[in-house]
Design a protein around this motif. Structure first.
Motif, PDB file in Angstrom:
ATOM      1  N   GLU A  90     -24.300 -17.180  22.080  1.00  0.00           N
ATOM      2  CA  GLU A  90     -23.863 -15.616  22.532  1.00  0.00           C
ATOM      3  C   GLU A  90     -22.788 -15.298  21.701  1.00  0.00           C
ATOM      4  O   GLU A  90     -22.875 -14.181  21.140  1.00  0.00           O
ATOM      5  CB  GLU A  90     -23.471 -15.672  23.878  1.00  0.00           C
ATOM      6  N   GLY A  91     -21.956 -16.026  21.363  1.00  0.00           N
ATOM      7  CA  GLY A  91     -20.907 -15.719  20.396  1.00  0.00           C
ATOM      8  C   GLY A  91     -21.382 -15.367  19.089  1.00  0.00           C
ATOM      9  O   GLY A  91     -20.968 -14.579  18.324  1.00  0.00           O
ATOM     10  N   LEU A  92     -22.174 -16.073  18.513  1.00  0.00           N
ATOM     11  CA  LEU A  92     -22.772 -16.159  17.131  1.00  0.00           C
ATOM     12  C   LEU A  92     -23.581 -14.677  17.080  1.00  0.00           C
ATOM     13  O   LEU A  92     -23.657 -14.096  16.009  1.00  0.00           O
ATOM     14  CB  LEU A  92     -23.865 -17.287  16.850  1.00  0.00           C
ATOM     15  N   ILE A 107      -8.251 -15.003  11.151  1.00  0.00           N
ATOM     16  CA  ILE A 107      -9.130 -15.290  11.928  1.00  0.00           C
ATOM     17  C   ILE A 107      -8.775 -15.300  13.496  1.00  0.00           C
ATOM     18  O   ILE A 107      -8.162 -16.280  13.787  1.00  0.00           O
ATOM     19  CB  ILE A 107     -10.074 -16.295  11.523  1.00  0.00           C
ATOM     20  N   THR A 108      -9.096 -14.264  14.422  1.00  0.00           N
ATOM     21  CA  THR A 108      -8.194 -14.313  15.549  1.00  0.00           C
ATOM     22  C   THR A 108      -8.847 -13.669  16.566  1.00  0.00           C
ATOM     23  O   THR A 108      -9.754 -12.683  16.373  1.00  0.00           O
ATOM     24  CB  THR A 108      -6.596 -13.862  15.459  1.00  0.00           C
ATOM     25  N   ARG A 109      -8.702 -13.826  17.967  1.00  0.00           N
ATOM     26  CA  ARG A 109      -9.406 -13.035  18.900  1.00  0.00           C
ATOM     27  C   ARG A 109      -8.523 -11.822  19.295  1.00  0.00           C
ATOM     28  O   ARG A 109      -8.948 -11.004  19.802  1.00  0.00           O
ATOM     29  CB  ARG A 109      -9.486 -13.950  20.250  1.00  0.00           C
ATOM     30  N   GLN A 110      -7.365 -12.035  18.860  1.00  0.00           N
ATOM     31  CA  GLN A 110      -6.309 -10.611  19.143  1.00  0.00           C
ATOM     32  C   GLN A 110      -6.004  -9.588  18.152  1.00  0.00           C
ATOM     33  O   GLN A 110      -5.068 -10.127  17.308  1.00  0.00           O
ATOM     34  CB  GLN A 110      -5.428 -11.300  20.079  1.00  0.00           C
ATOM     35  N   ASP A 111      -6.541  -8.627  17.891  1.00  0.00           N
ATOM     36  CA  ASP A 111      -6.051  -7.850  16.733  1.00  0.00           C
ATOM     37  C   ASP A 111      -4.714  -7.227  16.963  1.00  0.00           C
ATOM     38  O   ASP A 111      -4.052  -7.177  15.972  1.00  0.00           O
ATOM     39  CB  ASP A 111      -7.200  -6.295  16.889  1.00  0.00           C
ATOM     40  N   GLY A 112      -4.299  -7.026  17.960  1.00  0.00           N
ATOM     41  CA  GLY A 112      -3.224  -6.592  18.289  1.00  0.00           C
ATOM     42  C   GLY A 112      -2.006  -7.626  18.278  1.00  0.00           C
ATOM     43  O   GLY A 112      -0.770  -7.350  18.904  1.00  0.00           O
ATOM     44  N   PRO A 160     -15.247 -13.014  18.784  1.00  0.00           N
ATOM     45  CA  PRO A 160     -15.517 -12.558  19.791  1.00  0.00           C
ATOM     46  C   PRO A 160     -15.070 -13.175  20.968  1.00  0.00           C
ATOM     47  O   PRO A 160     -14.657 -14.001  21.202  1.00  0.00           O
ATOM     48  CB  PRO A 160     -17.160 -12.748  19.994  1.00  0.00           C
ATOM     49  N   LYS A 161     -14.537 -11.925  22.125  1.00  0.00           N
ATOM     50  CA  LYS A 161     -14.230 -12.519  23.349  1.00  0.00           C
ATOM     51  C   LYS A 161     -15.232 -13.192  24.450  1.00  0.00           C
ATOM     52  O   LYS A 161     -15.641 -12.697  25.444  1.00  0.00           O
ATOM     53  CB  LYS A 161     -13.455 -11.245  23.957  1.00  0.00           C
ATOM     54  N   THR A 162     -15.685 -14.191  23.749  1.00  0.00           N
ATOM     55  CA  THR A 162     -16.744 -14.997  24.626  1.00  0.00           C
ATOM     56  C   THR A 162     -15.982 -16.028  25.468  1.00  0.00           C
ATOM     57  O   THR A 162     -14.952 -16.541  24.865  1.00  0.00           O
ATOM     58  CB  THR A 162     -17.681 -15.787  23.880  1.00  0.00           C
ATOM     59  N   ALA A 163     -16.460 -16.719  26.234  1.00  0.00           N
ATOM     60  CA  ALA A 163     -15.863 -17.657  27.302  1.00  0.00           C
ATOM     61  C   ALA A 163     -16.038 -19.029  26.627  1.00  0.00           C
ATOM     62  O   ALA A 163     -16.865 -19.384  25.725  1.00  0.00           O
ATOM     63  CB  ALA A 163     -16.454 -17.849  28.629  1.00  0.00           C
ATOM     64  N   THR A 172     -13.455 -24.358  22.297  1.00  0.00           N
ATOM     65  CA  THR A 172     -14.777 -24.925  22.072  1.00  0.00           C
ATOM     66  C   THR A 172     -15.622 -23.939  21.406  1.00  0.00           C
ATOM     67  O   THR A 172     -16.009 -23.918  20.309  1.00  0.00           O
ATOM     68  CB  THR A 172     -15.344 -25.722  23.467  1.00  0.00           C
ATOM     69  N   THR A 173     -16.014 -22.657  22.321  1.00  0.00           N
ATOM     70  CA  THR A 173     -16.715 -21.760  21.628  1.00  0.00           C
ATOM     71  C   THR A 173     -16.047 -20.873  20.412  1.00  0.00           C
ATOM     72  O   THR A 173     -16.517 -20.600  19.441  1.00  0.00           O
ATOM     73  CB  THR A 173     -17.206 -20.765  22.687  1.00  0.00           C
ATOM     74  N   SER A 174     -14.615 -20.765  20.610  1.00  0.00           N
ATOM     75  CA  SER A 174     -13.880 -20.008  19.708  1.00  0.00           C
ATOM     76  C   SER A 174     -13.752 -20.863  18.389  1.00  0.00           C
ATOM     77  O   SER A 174     -13.721 -20.361  17.170  1.00  0.00           O
ATOM     78  CB  SER A 174     -12.391 -19.947  20.217  1.00  0.00           C
ATOM     79  N   THR A 175     -13.744 -22.148  18.475  1.00  0.00           N
ATOM     80  CA  THR A 175     -13.499 -22.827  17.173  1.00  0.00           C
ATOM     81  C   THR A 175     -14.994 -22.970  16.523  1.00  0.00           C
ATOM     82  O   THR A 175     -15.163 -23.119  15.310  1.00  0.00           O
ATOM     83  CB  THR A 175     -13.305 -24.444  17.560  1.00  0.00           C
TER      84      THR A 175
END
Length: 332
Positions: free
Chosen positions: A30-32, A138-143, A157-160, A170-173
């Motif tokens: 989903e994230g990809l 490379i981060t989930r938070q632009d702000g 992406p803001k995936t679980a 896990t997903t984020s890495t």
């Protein structure tokens, strides 16, 4: 009275394991897919900007990150370096105690942090801003602090996370690693990084063997079995026996390969071994270039069910490659 609990289906450990694996893989997928979809818009523009910055670096790519992001960063740095983009990993904790001196104004910093608020990155961020060193995040938070400080943000992406507690990265890495691979391959293709270049950085191990050239393995000079078209089969037997390849090439006075005689040809014509080889040779045999990859030679040998290949350059026989040469070198 019947115990109804005994009638319930039993969930095995294997079934539980597979359910977990499906969830982990599905979240990564989903994230990809979100990353792929994002390339059609702002995500693609950001990727282009990041690749431009990395390609334009006069120095090295400094990859940094803490914890699991740091482990992913080390892999990204290794991939960049092995594919023609000078890069190395700087630990943010060590950077605060002197390793900032490893980063020059000619470099580009690639920083990884899921939250963008990793405390240990603050000194590298400040150092980058102070000396106008380009910073890619490379981060989930632009702000976040990292996002706001970066010249280019490649958002996760803001995936679980696959961890049921939502804590273990896990997903984020997985997604951060995919972004790093995309950057490395984009740079590789922009620079026309070839298999020969790859071999320079991978002289050992299986990867190095796969990109070895035919010229590295072939037999040449006095070891090359060659006779002239007028040579008798009887004399050809002596040439084949002394060189021990089970065949001999037939070459003209100019060295051009005209044909090949194998031990099978000798057996078929043993009743008249004084015939010239020109009468029994196989004309226009399968050949290969000296600069071809050894893996390509193995593919030809297997597809043709033969054991030897003559190596020619501009039609002239310059070597011979036997399947055993490839196997000994680890090329399969």
């Amino acid at each position: 009275m019947t115990d109804l609990s005994t009638l319930a289906p039993t969930v095995t450990a294997a079934e539980t394991n597979r359910a977990v694996a499906r969830r982990v893989f599905a979240l990564a997928q989903e994230g990809l897919q979100t990353l792929i979809d994002g390339l059609a818009g702002a995500g693609g523009d950001r990727l282009d900007a990041a690749v431009d910055l990395l390609e334009g670096a006069a120095g090295r790519i400094i990859v940094t990150g803490m914890g699991k992001s740091g482990h992913i960063g080390r892999k990204i740095a290794a991939t960049l370096a092995s594919t023609g983009t000078p890069a190395f990993f700087v630990h943010p904790g060590e950077a605060s105690h002197g390793d900032l001196g490893m980063i020059t104004r000619s470099d580009v910093v690639l920083a990884l942090s899921n939250s963008g608020e990793t405390h240990e990155l603050l000194d590298i961020i400040a150092y980058s801003k102070r000396f106008s060193i380009p910073l890619i995040a490379i981060t989930r938070q632009d702000g976040s602090t990292l996002g706001e400080s970066a010249d280019v943000v490649l958002p996760l992406p803001k995936t679980a996370e696959a961890c049921p507690n939502g804590l273990a990265p896990t997903t984020s890495t997985t997604l951060a690693l995919a972004i790093g691979d995309a950057l490395a391959v984009a740079l590789l293709e922009r620079r026309n990084f070839s298999a020969h270049d790859f071999k320079v950085f991978h002289p050992g191990g299986a990867l190095g063997q796969k990109v070895r050239r035919v010229a590295d393995l072939m037999h040449n000079g006095e070891a090359l079995p060659l006779v002239t078209p007028e040579t008798s089969l009887r004399a050809a037997i002596l040439e084949m026996t002394s060189k021990r390849f089970g065949c001999t090439g037939v070459a003209g006075a100019d060295g051009r390969l005209l044909g090949i005689v194998t031990d099978g040809d000798l057996r078929r014509h043993i009743d008249n071994i004084d015939r010239p080889v020109a009468e029994v040779m196989t004309r226009n045999p399968v050949t290969i270039r000296p600069q071809a990859l050894a893996a390509e030679a193995v593919a030809i040998l297997n597809s043709k069910s033969i054991t030897s290949l003559f190596v020619v350059e501009s039609g002239v026989a310059v070597g011979l490659l036997h399947i055993h040469d490839c196997l000994r070198a680890g090329v399969h």
